[in-house]
Design a protein around this motif. Structure first.
Motif, PDB file in Angstrom:
ATOM      1  N   GLY A 102       0.826  -1.208   0.000  1.00  0.00           N
ATOM      2  CA  GLY A 102       0.000   0.000   0.000  1.00  0.00           C
ATOM      3  C   GLY A 102       0.860   1.256   0.000  1.00  0.00           C
ATOM      4  N   GLN A 103       1.956   1.215   0.777  1.00  0.00           N
ATOM      5  CA  GLN A 103       2.855   2.371   0.800  1.00  0.00           C
ATOM      6  C   GLN A 103       3.525   2.563  -0.552  1.00  0.00           C
ATOM      7  N   GLN A 104       3.914   1.433  -1.178  1.00  0.00           N
ATOM      8  CA  GLN A 104       4.547   1.542  -2.499  1.00  0.00           C
ATOM      9  C   GLN A 104       3.595   2.190  -3.494  1.00  0.00           C
ATOM     10  N   GLN A 105       2.324   1.768  -3.445  1.00  0.00           N
ATOM     11  CA  GLN A 105       1.388   2.309  -4.413  1.00  0.00           C
ATOM     12  C   GLN A 105       1.148   3.800  -4.150  1.00  0.00           C
ATOM     13  N   ARG A 106       1.169   4.207  -2.879  1.00  0.00           N
ATOM     14  CA  ARG A 106       0.994   5.627  -2.582  1.00  0.00           C
ATOM     15  C   ARG A 106       2.194   6.429  -3.083  1.00  0.00           C
ATOM     16  N   VAL A 107       3.418   5.843  -2.939  1.00  0.00           N
ATOM     17  CA  VAL A 107       4.598   6.526  -3.486  1.00  0.00           C
ATOM     18  C   VAL A 107       4.455   6.655  -5.002  1.00  0.00           C
ATOM     19  N   ALA A 108       3.929   5.594  -5.643  1.00  0.00           N
ATOM     20  CA  ALA A 108       3.763   5.635  -7.097  1.00  0.00           C
ATOM     21  C   ALA A 108       2.789   6.746  -7.492  1.00  0.00           C
ATOM     22  N   ILE A 109       1.751   6.938  -6.682  1.00  0.00           N
ATOM     23  CA  ILE A 109       0.802   8.018  -6.972  1.00  0.00           C
ATOM     24  C   ILE A 109       1.505   9.370  -6.814  1.00  0.00           C
ATOM     25  N   ALA A 110       2.322   9.492  -5.746  1.00  0.00           N
ATOM     26  CA  ALA A 110       3.057  10.743  -5.526  1.00  0.00           C
ATOM     27  C   ALA A 110       4.012  11.003  -6.695  1.00  0.00           C
ATOM     28  N   ARG A 111       4.633   9.935  -7.202  1.00  0.00           N
ATOM     29  CA  ARG A 111       5.571  10.086  -8.318  1.00  0.00           C
ATOM     30  C   ARG A 111       4.864  10.687  -9.536  1.00  0.00           C
ATOM     31  N   ALA A 112       3.645  10.211  -9.781  1.00  0.00           N
ATOM     32  CA  ALA A 112       2.904  10.735 -10.925  1.00  0.00           C
ATOM     33  C   ALA A 112       2.436  12.161 -10.664  1.00  0.00           C
ATOM     34  N   LEU A 113       1.972  12.435  -9.442  1.00  0.00           N
ATOM     35  CA  LEU A 113       1.424  13.763  -9.125  1.00  0.00           C
ATOM     36  C   LEU A 113       2.492  14.853  -9.130  1.00  0.00           C
ATOM     37  N   ALA A 114       3.741  14.469  -8.791  1.00  0.00           N
ATOM     38  CA  ALA A 114       4.816  15.456  -8.712  1.00  0.00           C
ATOM     39  C   ALA A 114       5.006  16.156 -10.052  1.00  0.00           C
ATOM     40  N   LEU A 115       4.602  15.522 -11.140  1.00  0.00           N
ATOM     41  CA  LEU A 115       4.812  16.104 -12.464  1.00  0.00           C
ATOM     42  C   LEU A 115       3.613  16.946 -12.907  1.00  0.00           C
ATOM     43  N   ASP A 116       2.684  17.242 -11.970  1.00  0.00           N
ATOM     44  CA  ASP A 116       1.513  18.072 -12.252  1.00  0.00           C
ATOM     45  C   ASP A 116       0.737  17.629 -13.481  1.00  0.00           C
ATOM     46  N   PRO A 117       0.284  16.406 -13.521  1.00  0.00           N
ATOM     47  CA  PRO A 117      -0.443  15.950 -14.702  1.00  0.00           C
ATOM     48  C   PRO A 117      -1.849  16.542 -14.719  1.00  0.00           C
ATOM     49  N   GLY A 118      -2.408  16.660 -15.914  1.00  0.00           N
ATOM     50  CA  GLY A 118      -3.780  17.139 -16.024  1.00  0.00           C
ATOM     51  C   GLY A 118      -4.777  16.011 -15.864  1.00  0.00           C
ATOM     52  N   ILE A 119      -4.304  14.798 -16.057  1.00  0.00           N
ATOM     53  CA  ILE A 119      -5.181  13.634 -15.928  1.00  0.00           C
ATOM     54  C   ILE A 119      -4.381  12.483 -15.345  1.00  0.00           C
ATOM     55  N   MET A 120      -5.013  11.711 -14.467  1.00  0.00           N
ATOM     56  CA  MET A 120      -4.344  10.562 -13.852  1.00  0.00           C
ATOM     57  C   MET A 120      -5.028   9.279 -14.308  1.00  0.00           C
ATOM     58  N   LEU A 121      -4.202   8.334 -14.748  1.00  0.00           N
ATOM     59  CA  LEU A 121      -4.716   7.024 -15.151  1.00  0.00           C
ATOM     60  C   LEU A 121      -4.343   5.998 -14.085  1.00  0.00           C
ATOM     61  N   PHE A 122      -5.287   5.168 -13.697  1.00  0.00           N
ATOM     62  CA  PHE A 122      -5.027   4.119 -12.694  1.00  0.00           C
ATOM     63  C   PHE A 122      -5.383   2.773 -13.305  1.00  0.00           C
ATOM     64  N   ASP A 123      -4.381   1.864 -13.369  1.00  0.00           N
ATOM     65  CA  ASP A 123      -4.621   0.538 -13.944  1.00  0.00           C
ATOM     66  C   ASP A 123      -4.736  -0.481 -12.816  1.00  0.00           C
ATOM     67  N   GLU A 124      -5.943  -0.788 -12.395  1.00  0.00           N
ATOM     68  CA  GLU A 124      -6.197  -1.704 -11.283  1.00  0.00           C
ATOM     69  C   GLU A 124      -5.245  -1.444 -10.114  1.00  0.00           C
ATOM     70  N   PRO A 125      -5.309  -0.240  -9.534  1.00  0.00           N
ATOM     71  CA  PRO A 125      -4.278   0.157  -8.558  1.00  0.00           C
ATOM     72  C   PRO A 125      -4.296  -0.649  -7.270  1.00  0.00           C
ATOM     73  N   THR A 126      -5.388  -1.349  -6.988  1.00  0.00           N
ATOM     74  CA  THR A 126      -5.424  -2.095  -5.714  1.00  0.00           C
ATOM     75  C   THR A 126      -5.448  -3.599  -5.945  1.00  0.00           C
ATOM     76  N   ALA A 127      -5.351  -4.036  -7.217  1.00  0.00           N
ATOM     77  CA  ALA A 127      -5.535  -5.465  -7.508  1.00  0.00           C
ATOM     78  C   ALA A 127      -4.423  -6.341  -6.935  1.00  0.00           C
ATOM     79  N   SER A 128      -3.195  -5.792  -6.752  1.00  0.00           N
ATOM     80  CA  SER A 128      -2.146  -6.649  -6.183  1.00  0.00           C
ATOM     81  C   SER A 128      -1.951  -6.410  -4.698  1.00  0.00           C
ATOM     82  N   LEU A 129      -2.909  -5.762  -4.064  1.00  0.00           N
ATOM     83  CA  LEU A 129      -2.756  -5.472  -2.636  1.00  0.00           C
ATOM     84  C   LEU A 129      -3.582  -6.429  -1.792  1.00  0.00           C
ATOM     85  N   ASP A 130      -3.073  -6.702  -0.596  1.00  0.00           N
ATOM     86  CA  ASP A 130      -3.883  -7.440   0.376  1.00  0.00           C
ATOM     87  C   ASP A 130      -5.101  -6.593   0.726  1.00  0.00           C
TER      88      ASP A 130
END
Lengths: 225, 213, 265
Positions: free
Chosen positions: C157-185
């Motif tokens: 869960g922490q890794q996925q949150r870091v991944a979201i932060a990585r994408a957000l840091a670049l100020d995107p206008g749109i965010m795409l999520f590909d089954e973001p919780t499917a590999s999580l407990d």
């Protein structure tokens, strides 16, 4: 030498019977050496896995020493040093013995990796359906392991083929010695070693292709690990 | 066996280490080129790379060394036997290293590269910052094994008259008539060198503390 | 009534893998500032659709535009489909942030390294500024204390949150999520969904492929149900889940929710 710059592979190839004789000895060394190595290597792996701890340490020590020293030094030690401890061998048996010991050390590591790679769940499943230990070994462990270790076994066996060339240094009349002798006879060193290289290359490529075919045929038994 | 004899072996082992280290370093540079060729989009470069790897992995190093030893003078390059030896060893290890590199670069999970692409990194940046360091970590154990393999294979250059560890043991065994002790001692020295190399490799791996991929 | 320009417009999108048609003529608008969820059975093509919008897959046919700018391909003269130059592709794509199912954090960089890397290499910021920005992003998702950790030292869960932060840091206008919780407990999906929920409230345009029907129904403004490479139904959650439903959707819901929950929807 060097006055005659013509590069004549035909000269070497005209000694085809002698080349084939050497090739025969190489193949004999290779087949016997790797067969013995495979069998002894398996015994070593079993000993390290199921034997008492001191036996395991001893075997591990021997394997590490063999894997940590050059094959040529092992051959010299056995062939020239052996008589001093009462082990007097002709060069062919000495060569086969050295090759088998060397191969066994490496094969044992591959067998060991194979044992380790079988998922515990498969063994537990065999236990649950009521297999005896012997049945588990024969019906589960060996077939699964064969599929797992086959690619590395093929690589190792090809390596053994190339190592047989080193036995020419103790005058064992295998391929390298036969062909280089023809070269020496005619001062045609470059030609003779070119022919040699091409012959080994062809042999290795053929083995590699056969290995890949065997892998492909066994691939349906593969499982994710 | 006297200390004097043993010391002569240790002296000769310096050449063994030097030759192997030189061959591995030169071989690494050649391997980078060969690997680049194998991964290239150019069909000729790809074919050449594959042929190189296939030939040098498909023939015994002993035969390669002898071929190069006699080939160089016959094309007018009269070089000392040490140079012939290091050339042969470098070409051989280059083939193995190139194959290790290709495997390592291919083993970097594609998702990590896609993530880099999505942040807008160029292909060159993705290669340098993401793919290369991860491939390095993945291939480190194989590269250390290859270095140990090369140290052992260096014993073969004794046949072209380079007085390294094995040849020194051979010469001393002939003059003292004590092959058992001398070859055992030579083996021991190889073993110690290889253990040191293996430990260095393990230490380096431990320093890259970023764990599993 | 003229609708405002959508953030993403997908027209006649087709994708073949070999001889298999995975996407078969998709038309879809992704509204700005809203959450659009793609749902459907496995193999329905929803991940492929998302990857086409990220241009990680090259569409076989059809067009995608981001804020009106063509992505990857454009209509040329006399209706021909022309591929755009790589520079143009990178420019349009730089407005897109992507979050993967497998997180895909770079294992040789710490959390702060992962978030700051592209700020340095792509945006040309100094390492110090980039790291400061990265720490702010990590603080915002509650991972400030973990900034110096490597991915292998973080939970999924922490890794996925870091991944979201990585994408957000670049100020995107749109965010795409590909089954973001499917590999999580299951117990870790909540923290990731919460971050996504907060992101949605902040007005981010999001396109989410998910099996979290509850999330889709509560956070999504628009739902598209895909089946065999086609959009079967699209609309607000109330419309898509309203009864009487398409039998395929009923079937799907029964597979992904237990029967009781499915009847509640």
């Amino acid at each position: 030498m060097g006055a005659d710059m013509s590069f004549d592979l035909g000269l070497i190839l005209s000694y085809l019977p002698r080349i084939l004789e050497g090739l025969g000895v190489t193949l004999m060394l290779w087949v016997i050496g790797s067969a013995l190595g495979l069998a002894v290597g398996f015994a070593v792996a079993v000993g390290r896995r199921y034997g008492p701890a001191p036996l395991g340490w001893l075997l591990r020590g021997i394997v590490e020493v063999i894997r940590g020293t050059p094959f040529l030094v092992q051959v010299f030690l056995l062939y020239y040093g052996g008589p001093f401890i009462g082990l007097r061998l002709e060069n062919i048996p000495a060569g086969i013995l050295a090759l088998a010991i060397y191969a066994a050390a490496y094969y044992s590591e591959l067998w060991r990796a194979g044992f380790d790679a079988i998922p515990k769940g498969h063994l537990e499943a065999a236990d649950c359906v009521g297999f005896t230990e012997w049945q588990t070994l024969r019906r589960i462990i060996l077939p699964e392991m064969t599929v797992l270790v086959l690619p590395s076994m093929v690589n190792m066996t090809i390596l053994i083929l190339k190592e047989t060339a080193i036995l020419s240094i103790i005058s064992l009349p295998e391929l390298t010695l036969s062909v280089s002798a023809i070269g020496t006879q005619h001062y045609a060193f470059v030609e003779s070693f070119t022919v040699l290289a091409l012959l080994y290359w062809a042999l290795v490529e053929i083995c590699g292709a056969l290995g890949r075919r065997a892998e492909a045929r066994l691939s349906k038994y593969r499982f994710a690990t | 066996m006297s200390w004097k004899l043993f010391w002569l072996l240790v002296e000769a082992a310096r050449l063994t280490v030097l030759l192997s280290a030189g061959a591995i370093a030169i071989g690494f540079l050649i391997a980078c080129l060969v690997c680049a060729g194998m991964l290239s989009h150019n069909r000729v470069a790809r074919g050449a790379g594959r042929l190189f790897v296939s030939f040098f992995r498909g023939t015994p190093l002993l035969v390669q060394l002898l071929l190069i030893y006699y080939l160089l003078p016959s094309i007018g390059l009269d070089v000392p036997s040490e140079v012939a030896a290091i050339t042969g060893m470098a070409l051989c290890t280059a083939a193995y290293q190139a194959e290790i590199m290709r495997g390592g670069l291919g083993a970097v999970p594609s998702g990590l590269l896609e993530a880099a692409e999505m942040t807008g990194m160029s292909a060159a940046q993705t290669f340098r910052r993401i793919r290369l360091p991860i491939a390095f970590k993945l291939t480190l154990p194989a590269l250390v094994s290859e270095a140990i393999m090369m140290l052992k294979s260096s014993s073969l250059v004794s046949v072209v008259g380079v007085i390294e560890l094995t040849r020194m043991a051979q010469d001393l065994a002939a003059s003292t008539y004590r092959p058992l002790e001398l070859y055992a001692a030579a083996g021991l020295i190889y073993l110690v060198i290889n253990i040191v190399v293996a430990l260095l490799g393990t230490g380096l791996e431990a320093r890259l503390r970023w764990g599993r991929i | 009534m003229s609708a405002p320009m959508p953030a993403v417009r997908i027209e006649g999108l087709c994708k073949d893998f070999g001889t298999t048609r995975v996407l078969d003529g998709i038309d879809l608008d992704i509204p700005r500032g809203k959450v659009t969820c793609l749902i459907g059975p496995s193999g329905s093509g929803k991940s492929t659709l998302l990857r086409c919008v990220a241009l990680l897959e090259e569409p076989t046919d059809g067009y995608i535009s981001i804020n009106g700018d063509p992505l990857g391909f454009d209509r040329g003269p006399n209706g021909a489909r022309v591929k755009l130059p790589a520079r143009q592709i990178r420019k349009v794509r730089s407005r897109i942030g992507m979050v993967f199912q497998q997180f895909n954090l770079w294992p040789h960089m710490t959390a702060v390294g992962n978030v700051s890397e592209a700020l340095v290499t792509v945006r040309g910021m100094s390492r110090a500024d980039a790291e400061e920005r990265a720490r702010k992003e990590l603080d915002a998702i509650g991972l400030g204390a973990r900034a110096g950790h490597y991915p292998s030292e973080l939970s999924g869960g922490q890794q996925q949150r870091v991944a979201i932060a990585r994408a957000l840091a670049l100020d995107p206008g749109i965010m795409l999520f590909d089954e973001p919780t499917a590999s999580l407990d299951p117990e870790l999906t909540g923290e990731v969904l919460n971050v996504m929920r907060r992101l949605a409230e902040s007005g981010m345009t999001m396109l989410v492929v998910t099996h979290e029907i509850g999330f889709a129904a509560s956070v999504g403004s628009k739902i598209a149900f895909l089946d065999h490479g086609r959009i079967l139904v699209e609309g607000a959650p109330g419309e898509v889940f309203a009864k009487p439903r398409e039998p395929r959707i009923d079937q799907f819901l029964e597979t992904y929710l237990d029967r009781g929950a499915a009847t509640l929807l």
